[in-house]
Design a protein around this motif. Structure first.
Motif, PDB file in Angstrom:
ATOM      1  N   PHE A 178     -25.708  23.719   5.042  1.00  0.00           N
ATOM      2  CA  PHE A 178     -26.588  24.993   5.723  1.00  0.00           C
ATOM      3  C   PHE A 178     -26.105  25.774   5.046  1.00  0.00           C
ATOM      4  O   PHE A 178     -24.670  25.776   4.623  1.00  0.00           O
ATOM      5  CB  PHE A 178     -26.203  25.376   6.744  1.00  0.00           C
ATOM      6  N   SER A 202     -30.799  22.211   7.704  1.00  0.00           N
ATOM      7  CA  SER A 202     -31.184  23.016   8.401  1.00  0.00           C
ATOM      8  C   SER A 202     -30.131  24.145   9.112  1.00  0.00           C
ATOM      9  O   SER A 202     -28.794  23.479   8.742  1.00  0.00           O
ATOM     10  CB  SER A 202     -31.014  21.814  10.023  1.00  0.00           C
ATOM     11  N   SER A 204     -30.155  27.090   8.479  1.00  0.00           N
ATOM     12  CA  SER A 204     -29.608  27.945   6.894  1.00  0.00           C
ATOM     13  C   SER A 204     -30.545  29.492   7.412  1.00  0.00           C
ATOM     14  O   SER A 204     -31.444  29.279   7.921  1.00  0.00           O
ATOM     15  CB  SER A 204     -30.041  26.873   6.296  1.00  0.00           C
ATOM     16  N   VAL A 226     -35.446  21.712   8.280  1.00  0.00           N
ATOM     17  CA  VAL A 226     -35.208  22.731   8.159  1.00  0.00           C
ATOM     18  C   VAL A 226     -35.064  22.942   9.108  1.00  0.00           C
ATOM     19  O   VAL A 226     -35.784  24.730   9.564  1.00  0.00           O
ATOM     20  CB  VAL A 226     -35.675  23.708   6.843  1.00  0.00           C
ATOM     21  N   CYS A 229     -34.051  27.310  11.624  1.00  0.00           N
ATOM     22  CA  CYS A 229     -33.573  28.215  10.263  1.00  0.00           C
ATOM     23  C   CYS A 229     -33.931  29.580  10.942  1.00  0.00           C
ATOM     24  O   CYS A 229     -34.899  29.347  12.102  1.00  0.00           O
ATOM     25  CB  CYS A 229     -34.404  27.944   8.961  1.00  0.00           C
ATOM     26  N   SER A 254     -36.760  26.983  13.839  1.00  0.00           N
ATOM     27  CA  SER A 254     -37.111  27.482  12.911  1.00  0.00           C
ATOM     28  C   SER A 254     -38.335  28.684  13.868  1.00  0.00           C
ATOM     29  O   SER A 254     -39.164  29.534  14.120  1.00  0.00           O
ATOM     30  CB  SER A 254     -38.093  27.022  12.055  1.00  0.00           C
ATOM     31  N   LEU A 273     -27.546  33.192  11.538  1.00  0.00           N
ATOM     32  CA  LEU A 273     -27.549  31.722  11.155  1.00  0.00           C
ATOM     33  C   LEU A 273     -27.454  31.120  12.909  1.00  0.00           C
ATOM     34  O   LEU A 273     -26.927  31.422  13.533  1.00  0.00           O
ATOM     35  CB  LEU A 273     -26.444  30.907  11.019  1.00  0.00           C
TER      36      LEU A 273
END
Length: 275
Positions: A178, A202, A204, A226, A229, A254, A273
């Motif tokens: 990440f 994930s 990120s 992901v 995120c 996300s 993050l």
């Protein structure tokens, strides 16, 4: 009762197949001290082919440290010493190496492992200092059979690293990390890892445009994670449509921006993050 078979009378291959499933702590501190038969079995390299150090406590006051120091009569315990102990038992046959993420491992340990573990297929890197990150590519390039690589933070030498993977690791199929995934990182992934099957980014900072480019450029993806995120919405229609061909696509949690940040444009991506 006298006719009952004893553990130490079991065929060595069977005994090794059982013992190899135990933890490294059991292999080092338990099995060798049961009997001579178990000791011989614990010395077989197959028992040390999976080296997972993540759940072991290497703090000076831990039970592992105290027991190892006492049973092997060493004056000073360290992760580096325990690593060398395990690698010596593996005799170059280790196929999986997972460094502890919190305490103990140094970059020199990684350098040592690059020489002693030529057959690695799975590698979980320790936390690496920024000053040592430029050396990661040349180390990773030594593992010709590497298939899966995991790390906490994206290294500054990421492009060079995946280039070395492309040149040397023909069976490579999985990457987990990440960080702030930028356009140049996406280009490197598409250029050097176009046939990657499992990708986990994930937690990120990853904008929708970059995510779409990854999906378009890596057409053999079977798993793409992901989750949590920052940079796109989990229910983004275009993302879901393009990822529909991926067998396992995970994007829970996300968000387009961090709700605690007032202005996304003024934020450093690495500071928003979701950890």
């Amino acid at each position: 009762m006298e006719e009952r078979r004893r553990w130490e009378d079991m065929e060595m291959d069977c005994l090794v197949n059982i013992i190899r499933r135990l933890s490294l702590e059991d292999l080092a501190l338990g099995v060798p001290f049961v009997c001579k038969g178990w000791q011989r079995a614990s010395m077989e390299p197959l028992c040390w082919s999976i080296l997972d150090f993540r759940d072991l406590d290497f703090m000076p006051w831990s039970d592992l440290t105290k027991k190892f120091t006492a049973r092997y009569a060493v004056q000073r315990f360290s992760f580096s010493g325990f690593l060398k102990f395990a690698l010596a038992r593996s005799c170059g046959f280790a196929v999986e190496l997972q460094f502890p993420l919190v305490f103990g491992a140094s970059f020199q340990d990684l350098v040592f492992a690059s020489e002693e573990c030529p057959r690695l297929k799975t590698l979980v890197l320790p936390n690496i200092l920024l000053a040592d990150e430029p050396l990661i590519p040349q180390l990773v390039g030594k593992w010709k059979e590497l298939e899966k690589l995991e790390m906490e933070l994206k290294p500054s030498s990421f492009s060079e690293m995946v280039m070395q993977i492309n040149l040397n690791c023909r069976r490579f199929s999985g990457l987990r990390m990440f960080g702030s995934i930028k356009k140049e990182d996406v280009k490197a992934i598409i250029k050097y890892l176009p046939k990657i099957k499992h990708l986990n980014l994930s937690k990120s900072y990853l904008q929708k445009e970059e995510l779409v480019e990854i999906i378009k450029g890596c057409r053999e993806l079977e798993t793409l994670s992901v989750n949590n995120c920052i940079g796109f919405e989990a229910d983004e229609e275009e993302v879901l449509r393009r990822a529909s061909a991926i067998k396992n696509f995970e994007n829970e949690g996300s968000k387009l921006f961090d709700e605690s940040a007032y202005d996304m444009d003024e934020c450093d991506p690495l500071n928003v993050l979701v950890i």
